[in-house]
Design a protein around this motif. Structure first.
Motif, PDB file in Angstrom:
ATOM      1  N   GLU A  26      -1.586   5.397  -9.560  1.00  0.00           N
ATOM      2  CA  GLU A  26      -1.562   5.907  -7.799  1.00  0.00           C
ATOM      3  C   GLU A  26      -2.240   6.040  -7.212  1.00  0.00           C
ATOM      4  O   GLU A  26      -3.327   5.667  -6.982  1.00  0.00           O
ATOM      5  CB  GLU A  26      -0.884   7.550  -8.284  1.00  0.00           C
ATOM      6  CG  GLU A  26       0.525   8.386  -9.158  1.00  0.00           C
ATOM      7  CD  GLU A  26       0.633   9.935  -8.857  1.00  0.00           C
ATOM      8  OE1 GLU A  26       1.636  10.108  -9.496  1.00  0.00           O
ATOM      9  OE2 GLU A  26      -0.764  10.469  -8.669  1.00  0.00           O
ATOM     10  N   THR A  27      -1.580   5.468  -5.607  1.00  0.00           N
ATOM     11  CA  THR A  27      -2.869   5.607  -4.355  1.00  0.00           C
ATOM     12  C   THR A  27      -2.445   6.548  -4.302  1.00  0.00           C
ATOM     13  O   THR A  27      -2.629   7.363  -4.426  1.00  0.00           O
ATOM     14  CB  THR A  27      -1.815   4.703  -3.383  1.00  0.00           C
ATOM     15  OG1 THR A  27      -1.765   5.768  -3.429  1.00  0.00           O
ATOM     16  CG2 THR A  27      -1.489   3.207  -3.726  1.00  0.00           C
ATOM     17  N   CYS A  75      -3.193   4.166   1.452  1.00  0.00           N
ATOM     18  CA  CYS A  75      -1.824   4.127   0.534  1.00  0.00           C
ATOM     19  C   CYS A  75      -2.474   2.640   0.092  1.00  0.00           C
ATOM     20  O   CYS A  75      -1.285   2.244  -0.802  1.00  0.00           O
ATOM     21  CB  CYS A  75      -0.894   3.670   1.659  1.00  0.00           C
ATOM     22  SG  CYS A  75      -1.126   2.598   2.743  1.00  0.00           S
ATOM     23  N   THR A  77      -5.423   2.582  -1.909  1.00  0.00           N
ATOM     24  CA  THR A  77      -5.867   2.228  -2.315  1.00  0.00           C
ATOM     25  C   THR A  77      -6.071   2.845  -3.625  1.00  0.00           C
ATOM     26  O   THR A  77      -5.597   4.219  -3.724  1.00  0.00           O
ATOM     27  CB  THR A  77      -7.720   3.260  -1.964  1.00  0.00           C
ATOM     28  OG1 THR A  77      -7.896   2.327  -0.779  1.00  0.00           O
ATOM     29  CG2 THR A  77      -9.092   3.207  -2.736  1.00  0.00           C
ATOM     30  N   ARG A  78      -6.292   2.384  -4.827  1.00  0.00           N
ATOM     31  CA  ARG A  78      -5.833   3.455  -6.526  1.00  0.00           C
ATOM     32  C   ARG A  78      -6.877   4.192  -6.655  1.00  0.00           C
ATOM     33  O   ARG A  78      -7.838   4.438  -6.141  1.00  0.00           O
ATOM     34  CB  ARG A  78      -5.545   2.215  -7.025  1.00  0.00           C
ATOM     35  CG  ARG A  78      -5.317   2.609  -8.942  1.00  0.00           C
ATOM     36  CD  ARG A  78      -3.457   2.536  -9.352  1.00  0.00           C
ATOM     37  NE  ARG A  78      -3.310   1.266  -9.033  1.00  0.00           N
ATOM     38  CZ  ARG A  78      -3.241   0.462 -10.212  1.00  0.00           C
ATOM     39  NH1 ARG A  78      -3.286   0.364 -11.230  1.00  0.00           N
ATOM     40  NH2 ARG A  78      -2.430  -0.993  -9.857  1.00  0.00           N
TER      41      ARG A  78
END
Ligand SMILES: Cc1cc2nc3c(=O)[nH]c(=O)nc-3n(C[C@H](O)[C@H](O)[C@H](O)COP(=O)(O)OP(=O)(O)OC[C@H]3O[C@@H](n4cnc5c(N)ncnc54)[C@H](O)[C@@H]3O)c2cc1C
Ligand code: FES
Lengths: 96, 238
Positions: A26-27, A75, A77-78
């Motif tokens: 997920e981000t 949004c 950035t993992r």
């Protein structure tokens, strides 16, 4: 409000001092929305609360302080195990 | 003069001009559009002019979105002018020159003056650059120039080292041989005007007031003749 489609193995990130279990693909923005975060930053001019909006890198409404670096797009950035995330509170200050 | 930011040790001097200023081009464009509409103007997008014809003192602009006829026509189409000008007997020598610019994230207001190569907009973003490259209509960017521009900004103001870039872009300037504006009316097709310049943002007031009056009234103000493209004609040797 948001539900994860699949159950996945979880990693831990810290959001405003609170530990969250999130999926590794997920981000940061998706993880926080899934967790029910209400706002992720306040605006520089009026201090209005904002949350991720476009989820694709264009609106900059998802700015957060991630691992000590301000104004990062949540949004884009993992999540990573042990990541520390804070709200971006107003305008970014420059170091003295 | 710059109380809110530390100046780098490598900076040995600076010059100051009280007339320097910064105009936010996005807000300016919006203001011009609003003013134009309020005065009864109609803005039609997606109408590429493919031909201009002239009959009975009227010009017809043939466009991809229909034809428009009027007693006067103003060419203000940037590099598009090179194609359009010969259709109304104007000669407008312009050439492309690329400039690259870097934009940073928005930060608190630190720069109260615009500086060559480093400016902060009213929204907080910093703008670094630029380059002057004669490579035609290529509007790309290069890593070597991007890093040189960024390094220079940090030399000026070391505190900017931690500020992140959000984008860089290249864009093509519209340059006349002496880099000054061309304001001209066609001799063979009176009523056809051209207005073009680099620094169209700086010159916006001159364009919106002086040049607009000149075109509307048809009277050339005393100092305006200097801006004719005829200044580039070499007189025949005696
Ligand atoms: C890197 C860089 C830095 C700059 N820095 C500054 C600065 O600091 N200060 C400053 O004042 N200026 C600066 N400029 C210059 C400024 O941006 C220009 O002077 C200004 O944009 C010119 O405006 P314009 O409306 O004349 O032309 P343009 O902005 O080029 O607009 C021309 C329009 O005509 C349209 N067009 C073309 N052909 C046709 C056709 N056949 N039919 C219909 N439409 C057509 C085009 O699509 C375009 O929308 C800079 C430019 C660059 C590239
Ligand atoms: S949500 Fe729009 S840029 Fe991140």
């Amino acid at each position: 409000m948001f539900r994860r489609l699949h159950d996945a193995a979880k990693i831990a990130i810290e959001f405003e001092g609170r530990i969250l279990q999130v999926a590794p693909h997920e981000t940061v923005a998706a993880a926080l929305l899934a967790d029910g975060a209400e706002h992720t930053r306040t605006t520089p001019v009026t201090g209005a609360p904002r949350a991720p909006y476009c989820m694709m890198g264009v609106c900059f409404d998802c700015l957060m302080e991630i691992d000590g670096i301000p104004n990062r797009q949540a949004c884009m950035t993992r999540v990573q195990d042990g990541m520390k995330v804070r709200r971006q509170d107003g305008v970014r200050r420059l170091e003295p | 003069m710059l109380p809110n930011i530390r100046i780098g040790n490598e900076v040995v001097g600076a010059s100051f001009c009280p007339d320097d200023g910064h105009v936010n081009p996005l807000r300016l464009l919006r203001a011009l559009h609003r003013g134009f509409l309020r005065l009864g103007g109609q803005y039609r997008s997606c109408c590429e002019v493919v031909n201009i014809s002239h009959e009975y003192h009227r010009f017809t602009a043939e466009t991809s979105g229909g034809n428009f006829t009027a007693p006067k026509i103003v060419l203000a189409a940037g590099h598009g002018i090179s194609t359009l000008a010969p259709m109304v007997g104007l000669r407008v020598p312009i050439r492309p020159q690329r400039g690259q610019v870097l934009i940073t994230e928005r930060i608190e207001a630190r720069l109260n003056l615009p500086i060559t190569d480093v400016r902060q907009t009213d929204e907080g973003g910093l703008q670094f650059g630029t380059t002057e490259e004669d490579i035609g209509f290529n509007d790309g960017t290069t890593l070597i120039d991007t890093s040189r521009i960024a390094r220079r900004a940090v030399q000026f103001f070391p505190q900017l080292a931690s500020v992140r870039l959000v984008r860089n872009w290249g864009c093509v300037r519209v340059l006349t041989p002496d880099k000054c504006a061309i304001y001209d009316e066609s001799e063979s097709h009176p009523g056809a005007f051209v207005a073009t310049s680099h620094s169209g943002v700086t010159l916006a007031a001159a364009n919106a007031y002086r040049a607009a009056e000149w075109i509307a009234d048809g009277v050339t103000p005393p100092d305006f003749g200097t801006f004719s493209a005829r200044r580039f004609d070499v007189p025949a040797a005696a």
